[in-house]
Write a protein that holds these residues in place. Sequence first.
Motif, PDB file in Angstrom:
ATOM      1  N   PRO A  26      53.874  36.126  -6.414  1.00 16.59           N
ATOM      2  CA  PRO A  26      52.697  36.043  -5.727  1.00 16.59           C
ATOM      3  C   PRO A  26      53.035  35.350  -4.098  1.00 16.59           C
ATOM      4  O   PRO A  26      52.950  34.445  -4.163  1.00 16.59           O
ATOM      5  CB  PRO A  26      51.668  35.475  -6.615  1.00 16.59           C
ATOM      6  N   VAL A  27      53.140  36.201  -3.483  1.00 14.54           N
ATOM      7  CA  VAL A  27      53.634  35.748  -1.978  1.00 14.54           C
ATOM      8  C   VAL A  27      52.491  36.095  -0.897  1.00 14.54           C
ATOM      9  O   VAL A  27      51.980  36.824  -0.804  1.00 14.54           O
ATOM     10  CB  VAL A  27      54.763  36.431  -1.349  1.00 14.54           C
ATOM     11  N   TYR A  28      51.899  34.937  -0.365  1.00 12.26           N
ATOM     12  CA  TYR A  28      50.784  34.910   0.697  1.00 12.26           C
ATOM     13  C   TYR A  28      51.448  34.493   2.018  1.00 12.26           C
ATOM     14  O   TYR A  28      52.062  33.658   1.950  1.00 12.26           O
ATOM     15  CB  TYR A  28      49.837  33.845   0.150  1.00 12.26           C
ATOM     16  N   ARG A  29      50.715  35.386   2.823  1.00 14.28           N
ATOM     17  CA  ARG A  29      51.441  34.861   4.265  1.00 14.28           C
ATOM     18  C   ARG A  29      50.312  33.850   4.838  1.00 14.28           C
ATOM     19  O   ARG A  29      49.172  33.911   4.666  1.00 14.28           O
ATOM     20  CB  ARG A  29      50.709  36.272   5.078  1.00 14.28           C
ATOM     21  N   SER A  30      50.971  32.742   5.042  1.00 17.39           N
ATOM     22  CA  SER A  30      50.189  31.659   5.862  1.00 17.39           C
ATOM     23  C   SER A  30      50.645  31.569   7.401  1.00 17.39           C
ATOM     24  O   SER A  30      51.606  32.254   7.678  1.00 17.39           O
ATOM     25  CB  SER A  30      50.647  30.415   5.005  1.00 17.39           C
ATOM     26  N   THR A  31      49.988  30.745   7.930  1.00 14.12           N
ATOM     27  CA  THR A  31      50.609  30.863   9.545  1.00 14.12           C
ATOM     28  C   THR A  31      52.061  29.925   9.594  1.00 14.12           C
ATOM     29  O   THR A  31      52.592  30.136  10.635  1.00 14.12           O
ATOM     30  CB  THR A  31      49.595  29.687  10.077  1.00 14.12           C
ATOM     31  N   GLY A  32      52.129  29.102   8.373  1.00 22.15           N
ATOM     32  CA  GLY A  32      53.540  28.716   8.434  1.00 22.15           C
ATOM     33  C   GLY A  32      54.667  29.162   7.817  1.00 22.15           C
ATOM     34  O   GLY A  32      55.936  28.864   7.670  1.00 22.15           O
ATOM     35  N   GLY A  33      54.376  30.608   7.207  1.00 19.46           N
ATOM     36  CA  GLY A  33      55.437  31.410   6.641  1.00 19.46           C
ATOM     37  C   GLY A  33      54.909  31.678   5.439  1.00 19.46           C
ATOM     38  O   GLY A  33      53.804  31.400   4.808  1.00 19.46           O
ATOM     39  N   PRO A  34      55.767  32.473   4.752  1.00 16.42           N
ATOM     40  CA  PRO A  34      55.339  33.080   3.140  1.00 16.42           C
ATOM     41  C   PRO A  34      55.314  31.710   2.123  1.00 16.42           C
ATOM     42  O   PRO A  34      56.165  31.190   1.897  1.00 16.42           O
ATOM     43  CB  PRO A  34      56.117  34.015   2.888  1.00 16.42           C
ATOM     44  N   LEU A  35      54.104  32.075   1.398  1.00 16.63           N
ATOM     45  CA  LEU A  35      54.135  30.677   0.613  1.00 16.63           C
ATOM     46  C   LEU A  35      53.973  31.430  -0.989  1.00 16.63           C
ATOM     47  O   LEU A  35      53.168  32.569  -1.275  1.00 16.63           O
ATOM     48  CB  LEU A  35      52.730  30.183   0.676  1.00 16.63           C
ATOM     49  N   PHE A  36      54.545  30.743  -1.892  1.00 21.63           N
ATOM     50  CA  PHE A  36      54.392  31.214  -3.379  1.00 21.63           C
ATOM     51  C   PHE A  36      52.968  30.492  -3.704  1.00 21.63           C
ATOM     52  O   PHE A  36      52.958  29.258  -3.809  1.00 21.63           O
ATOM     53  CB  PHE A  36      55.725  30.288  -4.046  1.00 21.63           C
ATOM     54  N   LYS A  37      51.894  31.287  -3.645  1.00 17.71           N
ATOM     55  CA  LYS A  37      50.653  30.968  -3.946  1.00 17.71           C
ATOM     56  C   LYS A  37      50.259  31.205  -5.415  1.00 17.71           C
ATOM     57  O   LYS A  37      50.188  32.621  -5.556  1.00 17.71           O
ATOM     58  CB  LYS A  37      49.665  31.337  -2.875  1.00 17.71           C
ATOM     59  N   THR A  38      49.904  30.578  -6.239  1.00 21.54           N
ATOM     60  CA  THR A  38      49.461  30.773  -7.618  1.00 21.54           C
ATOM     61  C   THR A  38      48.744  29.928  -8.233  1.00 21.54           C
ATOM     62  O   THR A  38      48.479  28.561  -7.797  1.00 21.54           O
ATOM     63  CB  THR A  38      50.649  31.158  -8.420  1.00 21.54           C
ATOM     64  N   LEU A  39      48.073  30.094  -9.192  1.00 21.66           N
ATOM     65  CA  LEU A  39      47.219  29.379 -10.264  1.00 21.66           C
ATOM     66  C   LEU A  39      48.263  28.914 -11.198  1.00 21.66           C
ATOM     67  O   LEU A  39      48.880  29.919 -11.745  1.00 21.66           O
ATOM     68  CB  LEU A  39      46.044  29.917 -10.888  1.00 21.66           C
ATOM     69  N   LEU A  40      48.212  27.635 -11.612  1.00 20.09           N
ATOM     70  CA  LEU A  40      48.915  27.129 -12.825  1.00 20.09           C
ATOM     71  C   LEU A  40      48.426  27.866 -14.273  1.00 20.09           C
ATOM     72  O   LEU A  40      48.889  28.694 -15.133  1.00 20.09           O
ATOM     73  CB  LEU A  40      48.751  25.633 -13.308  1.00 20.09           C
ATOM     74  N   SER A  41      46.974  28.168 -13.982  1.00 21.20           N
ATOM     75  CA  SER A  41      46.150  29.027 -15.044  1.00 21.20           C
ATOM     76  C   SER A  41      45.127  29.587 -14.667  1.00 21.20           C
ATOM     77  O   SER A  41      44.326  29.085 -13.863  1.00 21.20           O
ATOM     78  CB  SER A  41      46.073  28.087 -16.435  1.00 21.20           C
ATOM     79  N   SER A  42      44.572  30.946 -14.925  1.00 16.49           N
ATOM     80  CA  SER A  42      43.336  31.470 -14.721  1.00 16.49           C
ATOM     81  C   SER A  42      42.411  31.254 -15.871  1.00 16.49           C
ATOM     82  O   SER A  42      41.280  31.834 -15.744  1.00 16.49           O
ATOM     83  CB  SER A  42      43.860  32.855 -14.541  1.00 16.49           C
ATOM     84  N   GLY A  43      42.608  30.658 -16.925  1.00 14.07           N
ATOM     85  CA  GLY A  43      41.772  30.438 -17.901  1.00 14.07           C
ATOM     86  C   GLY A  43      40.927  29.397 -17.660  1.00 14.07           C
ATOM     87  O   GLY A  43      41.119  28.190 -17.014  1.00 14.07           O
ATOM     88  N   CYS A  44      39.427  29.328 -17.715  1.00 12.26           N
ATOM     89  CA  CYS A  44      38.450  28.651 -16.993  1.00 12.26           C
ATOM     90  C   CYS A  44      37.402  28.423 -17.846  1.00 12.26           C
ATOM     91  O   CYS A  44      37.008  29.254 -18.650  1.00 12.26           O
ATOM     92  CB  CYS A  44      38.040  28.911 -15.771  1.00 12.26           C
ATOM     93  N   ARG A  45      36.848  27.014 -17.975  1.00 12.76           N
ATOM     94  CA  ARG A  45      35.662  26.852 -18.638  1.00 12.76           C
ATOM     95  C   ARG A  45      34.389  26.673 -18.179  1.00 12.76           C
ATOM     96  O   ARG A  45      33.204  26.448 -18.470  1.00 12.76           O
ATOM     97  CB  ARG A  45      35.903  25.771 -19.731  1.00 12.76           C
ATOM     98  N   MET A  46      34.426  27.024 -16.764  1.00 12.74           N
ATOM     99  CA  MET A  46      33.324  26.701 -15.803  1.00 12.74           C
ATOM    100  C   MET A  46      32.546  28.018 -15.522  1.00 12.74           C
ATOM    101  O   MET A  46      32.954  29.072 -15.768  1.00 12.74           O
ATOM    102  CB  MET A  46      33.880  26.113 -14.468  1.00 12.74           C
ATOM    103  N   ASP A  47      31.405  27.989 -15.089  1.00  5.97           N
ATOM    104  CA  ASP A  47      30.432  29.006 -14.932  1.00  5.97           C
ATOM    105  C   ASP A  47      30.001  29.184 -13.523  1.00  5.97           C
ATOM    106  O   ASP A  47      29.034  29.437 -13.241  1.00  5.97           O
ATOM    107  CB  ASP A  47      29.167  28.919 -15.740  1.00  5.97           C
TER     108      ASP A  47
END
Length: 351
Positions: A26-47
């Motif tokens: 998952p590569v995200y374009r940032s002002t400083g260059g491409p970042l590996f941008k990700t969630l450690l987990s997408s499982g969530c207990r919040m609402d």
Amino acid sequence: MAWQWKWRQPSILVRGAEEFERVEIPVYRSTGGPLFKTLLSSGCRMDCKYCPFARFCRTRREAWNPDKLVRVFLEAYRRGVVKGLFLSSALYGDPERVSSDVVSVAEKLRQAGYRGYIHLRLMPGTPPDTIRRALSVANRVGINLEAPSPSAFSDIAPSKGSWSLDIYSKLLYAARIARSPRRVDTQLVLGASGETDRDVLVLVSTLLSRGVGVVHFSPYTPVPGTPLARKRRQTPLWRARLLYEALVLLRDYHFDLREIEAALNEHGYFPPINTRLKEYIAVLHPEWFPVDPSSASYRELLRVPGVGPSAARRIIETRSSGGLSVTILRRLLGARWRKAQKYLDLSSIRK
């Protein structure tokens, strides 16, 4: 590099325990260059009422094995696919545990010899010792405020804890420890809580005065199936652009909050202007101009459209040595000269 994308997912071969496997990055374009941008987990207990990963949303849940994440990131970095890591997580467990898990990934990367950029997003309620751990290994650390006030926050994230105790106070603690405003950041979901731009500006001004130097404005986008999708419209991108420009004027150009608030309408919002905010404010304050570059203070120079902090410093340095002329001023400002000259008094400067 003129990128035409915000996200992309190239795949690379990574050595596993027994064999190679192909992994999407998952590569995200940032002002400083491409970042590996990700969630450690997408499982969530919040609402949270705006979030696609809220517990009531029907979405695919995924999680990284921390050791695999380290291997994949290092391989992507070695190949030049990314220049850094941005790691956050959904709240799949106790905030202390989740934040600790996020920090542990960064610690493993440093132990493996990685010396590049790491940006960590911690959870509400993260204890002080975990915040200190994060700042010892990451270049930037943040906790998302999501909304500009406790009441606005509780309306859109009812189970995410106390805005004041679990987020705001933790953010200010991180700022005190970091001792560098650019190392601590936060994010607001712009438009999710019905806040005005004045609400946001007051918060941003306070955060800057307390050592939080970076604020991100994520325009609210309705997610089908979430409670807020029936109440709020999508926030226009121009609103986020103007607030980013206001942040820069407050932080880097020494504008007062009242000077920027003058651009708001009677309802507390920026109008949908097409010019830069700095130019718009200049029109509202004709008494500021023209500015004489041979005698103006640093702050007075910064009010001139087309003159930024570095240009203002160069002008002052040049005139202190007696070398300021119209020709040199044009050279210092470059392409910005055409814009700036309309606001300058050049009568006392030699040609």
